[in-house]
Design a protein around this motif. Sequence first.
Motif, PDB file in Angstrom:
ATOM      1  N   GLY A 177       3.112   2.041  10.238  1.00 56.09           N
ATOM      2  CA  GLY A 177       4.208   1.580   9.396  1.00 56.09           C
ATOM      3  C   GLY A 177       3.971   1.976   7.949  1.00 56.09           C
ATOM      4  N   ILE A 178       5.013   1.834   7.124  1.00 59.80           N
ATOM      5  CA  ILE A 178       4.924   2.162   5.698  1.00 59.80           C
ATOM      6  C   ILE A 178       5.347   0.949   4.876  1.00 59.80           C
ATOM      7  CG2 ILE A 178       5.680   3.711   3.862  1.00 59.80           C
ATOM      8  CD1 ILE A 178       4.378   5.304   5.978  1.00 59.80           C
ATOM      9  N   ALA A 179       4.534   0.567   3.895  1.00 63.94           N
ATOM     10  CA  ALA A 179       4.926  -0.464   2.938  1.00 63.94           C
ATOM     11  C   ALA A 179       5.779   0.216   1.877  1.00 63.94           C
ATOM     12  CB  ALA A 179       3.700  -1.117   2.313  1.00 63.94           C
ATOM     13  N   LEU A 180       7.070  -0.105   1.862  1.00 60.73           N
ATOM     14  CA  LEU A 180       8.025   0.640   1.047  1.00 60.73           C
ATOM     15  C   LEU A 180       8.587  -0.217  -0.084  1.00 60.73           C
ATOM     16  CD1 LEU A 180       9.675   3.296   0.738  1.00 60.73           C
ATOM     17  CD2 LEU A 180      11.382   2.261   2.256  1.00 60.73           C
ATOM     18  N   SER A 181       8.365   0.227  -1.321  1.00 64.78           N
ATOM     19  CA  SER A 181       9.007  -0.395  -2.486  1.00 64.78           C
ATOM     20  C   SER A 181      10.018   0.617  -3.031  1.00 64.78           C
ATOM     21  CB  SER A 181       7.964  -0.748  -3.548  1.00 64.78           C
ATOM     22  OG  SER A 181       7.415   0.425  -4.115  1.00 64.78           O
ATOM     23  N   ASP A 185       5.354   6.161  -5.635  1.00 63.28           N
ATOM     24  CA  ASP A 185       4.270   6.384  -4.686  1.00 63.28           C
ATOM     25  C   ASP A 185       4.682   6.118  -3.241  1.00 63.28           C
ATOM     26  OD1 ASP A 185       4.490   3.703  -5.270  1.00 63.28           O
ATOM     27  OD2 ASP A 185       2.502   3.518  -6.147  1.00 63.28           O
ATOM     28  N   SER A 186       5.259   4.951  -2.970  1.00 69.04           N
ATOM     29  CA  SER A 186       5.589   4.614  -1.588  1.00 69.04           C
ATOM     30  C   SER A 186       6.775   5.421  -1.053  1.00 69.04           C
ATOM     31  CB  SER A 186       5.882   3.114  -1.452  1.00 69.04           C
ATOM     32  OG  SER A 186       7.052   2.742  -2.143  1.00 69.04           O
ATOM     33  N   THR A 187       7.741   5.750  -1.910  1.00 65.94           N
ATOM     34  CA  THR A 187       8.880   6.547  -1.450  1.00 65.94           C
ATOM     35  C   THR A 187       8.458   7.974  -1.126  1.00 65.94           C
ATOM     36  OG1 THR A 187       9.467   6.918  -3.772  1.00 65.94           O
ATOM     37  CG2 THR A 187      10.648   5.189  -2.613  1.00 65.94           C
ATOM     38  N   LEU A 188       7.545   8.511  -1.923  1.00 67.40           N
ATOM     39  CA  LEU A 188       7.013   9.847  -1.643  1.00 67.40           C
ATOM     40  C   LEU A 188       6.227   9.833  -0.338  1.00 67.40           C
ATOM     41  CD1 LEU A 188       6.441  12.766  -2.514  1.00 67.40           C
ATOM     42  CD2 LEU A 188       4.475  11.905  -3.808  1.00 67.40           C
ATOM     43  N   LEU A 189       5.412   8.805  -0.181  1.00 68.32           N
ATOM     44  CA  LEU A 189       4.620   8.654   1.038  1.00 68.32           C
ATOM     45  C   LEU A 189       5.517   8.571   2.277  1.00 68.32           C
ATOM     46  CD1 LEU A 189       1.660   8.059   2.084  1.00 68.32           C
ATOM     47  CD2 LEU A 189       2.272   5.658   1.935  1.00 68.32           C
ATOM     48  N   ILE A 279      -0.863   0.263   8.392  1.00 68.12           N
ATOM     49  CA  ILE A 279       0.139   0.371   7.332  1.00 68.12           C
ATOM     50  C   ILE A 279      -0.350   1.367   6.276  1.00 68.12           C
ATOM     51  CG2 ILE A 279       1.142  -0.823   5.346  1.00 68.12           C
ATOM     52  CD1 ILE A 279       2.642  -1.598   7.696  1.00 68.12           C
ATOM     53  N   LEU A 280       0.496   2.338   5.954  1.00 70.47           N
ATOM     54  CA  LEU A 280       0.199   3.250   4.858  1.00 70.47           C
ATOM     55  C   LEU A 280       0.860   2.717   3.595  1.00 70.47           C
ATOM     56  CD1 LEU A 280       0.670   6.775   6.482  1.00 70.47           C
ATOM     57  CD2 LEU A 280      -1.372   5.352   6.387  1.00 70.47           C
ATOM     58  N   MET A 281       0.120   2.757   2.494  1.00 72.33           N
ATOM     59  CA  MET A 281       0.619   2.213   1.235  1.00 72.33           C
ATOM     60  C   MET A 281       0.388   3.201   0.108  1.00 72.33           C
ATOM     61  SD  MET A 281      -1.139  -1.513   1.692  1.00 72.33           S
ATOM     62  CE  MET A 281      -0.752  -1.984   0.012  1.00 72.33           C
ATOM     63  N   GLY A 282       1.263   3.156  -0.884  1.00 68.24           N
ATOM     64  CA  GLY A 282       1.076   3.977  -2.069  1.00 68.24           C
ATOM     65  C   GLY A 282       0.482   3.157  -3.197  1.00 68.24           C
TER      66      GLY A 282
END
Length: 323
Positions: A177-181, A185-189, A279-282
């Motif tokens: 999953g992706i932690a998205l704000s 950083d998170s949108t690029l990820l 979870i991947l995070m930026g």
Amino acid sequence: YNFRELNRYLRLFGYKNLTNNDCEPIANLFEVKKPSEVFSLLNGMFSCAVVDKVSKILYLSRDINGEKPLYYTILNGEIYYSSDINSFFRAKIMPGIISEDSLKDFLAYSYNPGVDSIFNNIKSIAPGTFLEFNLSTKKYKIERYSSVGAHESVDQDLEDVIIKSVIRQMSSDVPIGIALSSGLDSTLLASIAVCHSTSKLHTFSLGYEGNFDNDELAIASKFASELNTKHHKIRINSDNFVDDFDDYAFSLNEPVGDISGYSYYRIFKEAKQNGIKVILMGHGVDEFSFSYNWAYVSYLVNLKKIKSINMFSFFALLSKRIL
């Protein structure tokens, strides 16, 4: 993350029938390489313990950034170690007595900068090092195998480095999953991950009830829609924090002064309930690109202390601020 490359390397030494287990290369590498060489070959975040039954030596090591925790204590000639500091107390190895020196450090820096934990007689393995404990003589030593920046050239193309890094970290035998704000950083990820995923990704965003200026839920949700992810929206309030406080505090291992800690706790909790274990995070892009005003001001204040400055980067940042 580079276990496949390491398996190809091990085949040069005659190893066959290697599996896709990402831990297997570590044990095999110990048969052909020195401990310091083994740990320096590992690309990723890790904490590990390896026992050499022939030499009767225990090795404890952490990745160069110290992303994965690894604690230890030595009592009466015996070593105890764990990635969870609470294990020492659950096993009744020692009482949980707060270290006054570590508490002072925490109050000054909002975290403990050294290897001493918040508890007396419990230390952590320093990033980029390994502890070698002789199980026969009970003697030990700590050595450094690497340091941050030792493997990467600053001249590499940033876009290429980021893409390769995300692809590496997507190598997992469980759903990701992706932690998205709404941040860069998170949108690029998330954008890179979607392009290289073979299945629909889960994204998780958190917002706050009430009139909260920094609520990014709406923007993050719009971005998730553009990426066509399975999006999960979480809203929290002060009552949630009170209800979760004991469990949240217990899960930290050590106190953390970051106000965003509880938000991440709720994201991880939601992810687990949806079967997502990774979870991947930026993190760090805002500091790296001076997106925070305090980081930019700090840079300006310290200009006189910096002997060499990339003036092109500086003026690019300055024009960005002016515009």
